[in-house]
Design an enzyme around this catalytic site. Structure first.
Site, short mmCIF file in Angstrom:
data_model
loop_
_atom_site.label_atom_id
_atom_site.label_comp_id
_atom_site.label_asym_id
_atom_site.label_seq_id
_atom_site.Cartn_x
_atom_site.Cartn_y
_atom_site.Cartn_z
N TYR A 1 -11.32 -10.81 -6.43
CA TYR A 1 -10.34 -10.97 -7.78
C TYR A 1 -10.78 -12.17 -8.47
CZ TYR A 1 -7.65 -7.46 -5.37
OH TYR A 1 -7.05 -6.48 -4.97
N HIS B 1 -3.02 2.15 -5.70
CA HIS B 1 -3.49 0.94 -5.26
C HIS B 1 -3.68 0.11 -6.52
CE1 HIS B 1 -4.80 -0.77 -1.50
NE2 HIS B 1 -5.97 -1.24 -2.32
N LYS C 1 -1.91 -2.31 7.87
CA LYS C 1 -2.96 -1.78 8.62
C LYS C 1 -2.99 -2.12 10.13
CE LYS C 1 -6.34 -0.92 4.85
NZ LYS C 1 -7.66 -1.22 4.20
N ARG D 1 -1.38 -3.03 -6.67
CA ARG D 1 -1.92 -3.99 -5.81
C ARG D 1 -2.79 -4.92 -6.48
NH1 ARG D 1 -1.48 -5.20 -0.29
NH2 ARG D 1 -3.20 -5.84 0.76
N ARG E 1 0.94 -1.46 0.02
CA ARG E 1 -0.17 -0.04 -0.05
C ARG E 1 1.04 1.40 0.01
NH1 ARG E 1 -1.99 -3.71 3.97
NH2 ARG E 1 -4.25 -4.33 3.46
N HIS F 1 -4.09 -9.75 3.66
CA HIS F 1 -5.70 -9.33 4.08
C HIS F 1 -5.80 -10.08 5.33
CE1 HIS F 1 -6.55 -8.97 -0.49
NE2 HIS F 1 -6.44 -7.71 0.13
#
Length: 405
Positions: A385, A350, A278, A353, A254, A376
């Site tokens: 995806y 992004h 995150k 990614r 990110r 994730h």
């Protein structure tokens, strides 16, 4: 051609015995450390000299006031043209005088909304919210309270709903969803603290947008390579940008993760990169040789000497380290433009990614493996995806009645 030297005769006239000369020297030293041009530093000293002269002519030995710099600019505007950069120069000087303790910040006049905001912010910090998240909550809470909160009138569901409707019209669905979630938390806080009689969070309508409703934006492999090749690696900026884009494209990091990487996050011997993602979650990722080479070239050749351990720095003055995701996003945006990538590509940084995940799933990787690569937290996050695996989806489709058998 004019030369800009700090030893130019007359440049320091009036500053030699000025009581706050140390503040001027501090700013000069900081500008030199940040690689400002000799002209910029020279013009700062000129502005400081003019300010000192104005102070001597108008206020004498009176104590410094916070608005003295503003008053000097107003006086200058009334008598002559304000030189380019003088406003910025005096802002630097004022900041230095505040830091030195010779100038005090003006008292803050707070009202009911400000008091509640301080309590709300303290509550978020106690609950473990990160500074960036706290800032987002305060950003949306401040105008809401300033418009609706006077400390006495009871908030109503109708007033809350009317506020949301007024402020949702010119904003994207995503922004409205964030605004609603932030204000719901604020309303629950007000109710828990006894500031309002009813929990009005339910009065805010849902502004949900199914993030899996559309296809993710992504680049084809040849487009990704075109973006990487677009960096001019004969320049400092080009080598830095190439290293940034390699981290985005090869590892799917990110923007904030790239921006805040430090020298301590790279284990060159083991070929491992530590990534703080995150929620402060730390992950160890393998460092591909081409990514490591791009990083090493920038660090050895171009990274400026700095007290900061952050890897990436600005090329133009001030040459400080990246502190937010914004420089990375801008680097990606410029690179996409150079490579001629147009269309509906959203999220300049992004998109790399998404492109990595799309390439992985089309190469046969499972959703679980993609989730591990992209770190994730929720296993279902990678489901979006699956929709770009056209061949896989086609194999699941039913034959059209009456069509070919």
């Amino acid at each position: 051609m004019q030369t800009y030297s700090l030893s130019t005769p007359g440049l320091w006239t009036g500053l030699e015995d000025w009581p706050h000369r140390a503040c001027v020297d501090a700013v000069v030293a900081a500008m030199q450390a940040e690689r400002y041009s000799a002209k910029s530093i020279y013009q700062f000293v000129q502005s400081a000299r003019r300010f000192a002269a104005w102070r001597g002519e108008t206020t004498g030995d009176a104590p410094l006031a916070y608005d003295d710099t503003d008053r000097s600019l107003a006086h200058r505007r009334a008598t002559a043209v304000v030189p380019n950069g003088q406003r910025k120069a005096l802002a630097r000087l004022r900041e230095a005088m505040v830091q030195a303790g010779v100038l005090s910040l003006p008292p803050v006049v707070s009202g009911p909304a400000d008091d509640i905001l301080q309590q709300f912010e303290a509550s978020l910090v106690r609950r473990g919210y990160k500074p960036k998240s706290v800032g987002s909550y305060i950003w949306f809470a401040r105008p809401f309270l300033q418009e609706l909160w006077d400390g006495e009138t009871e908030l109503t569901a109708g007033a809350v709903l009317a506020y949301i409707e007024r402020n949702a019209g010119q904003r994207s669905t995503t922004t409205v969803r964030i605004m609603c979630s932030r204000i719901r938390v604020l309303l629950r806080f007000l109710h828990a603290e006894g500031q309002i009689g009813a929990d009005l969070a339910a009065a805010i309508p849902s502004a949900r947008g199914d993030r899996s409703a559309g296809l993710p934006s992504y680049l084809a492999p040849d487009q990704v390579e075109a973006v990487l090749v677009s960096c001019d690696r004969d320049t400092v900026a080009g080598r830095r940008d190439h290293a940034v884009l390699m981290l985005l494209a090869r590892l799917g990091l990110r923007a904030a993760e790239v921006a805040l990487l430090t020298l301590d996050d790279v284990d060159w011997r083991a070929g491992v990169l530590r990534v703080i993602g995150k929620g402060g979650r730390v992950a160890q990722m393998p460092l591909p040789s081409d990514v490591g080479e791009a990083l090493a070239v920038y660090i050895r050749r171009d990274r400026p000497a700095s007290a900061s351990r952050t890897i990436f720095h600005r090329v133009e003055t001030p040459c400080g380290p990246f502190t937010t995701s914004t420089p990375v996003i801008l680097i990606a945006r410029r690179a996409l433009r150079r490579a001629g990538v147009r269309g509906s590509v959203r999220g300049a940084s992004h998109v790399f990614r998404h492109s990595l995940a799309t390439h992985l799933i089309r190469s046969g990787a499972s959703l679980n493996e993609i989730g591990q690569v992209l770190r994730h937290q929720e296993p279902d996050t990678a489901r979006i995806y699956a929709k770009v695996d056209v061949a896989g989806l086609r194999s699941l489709s039913l034959a059209w009645p009456g069509g070919a058998r």
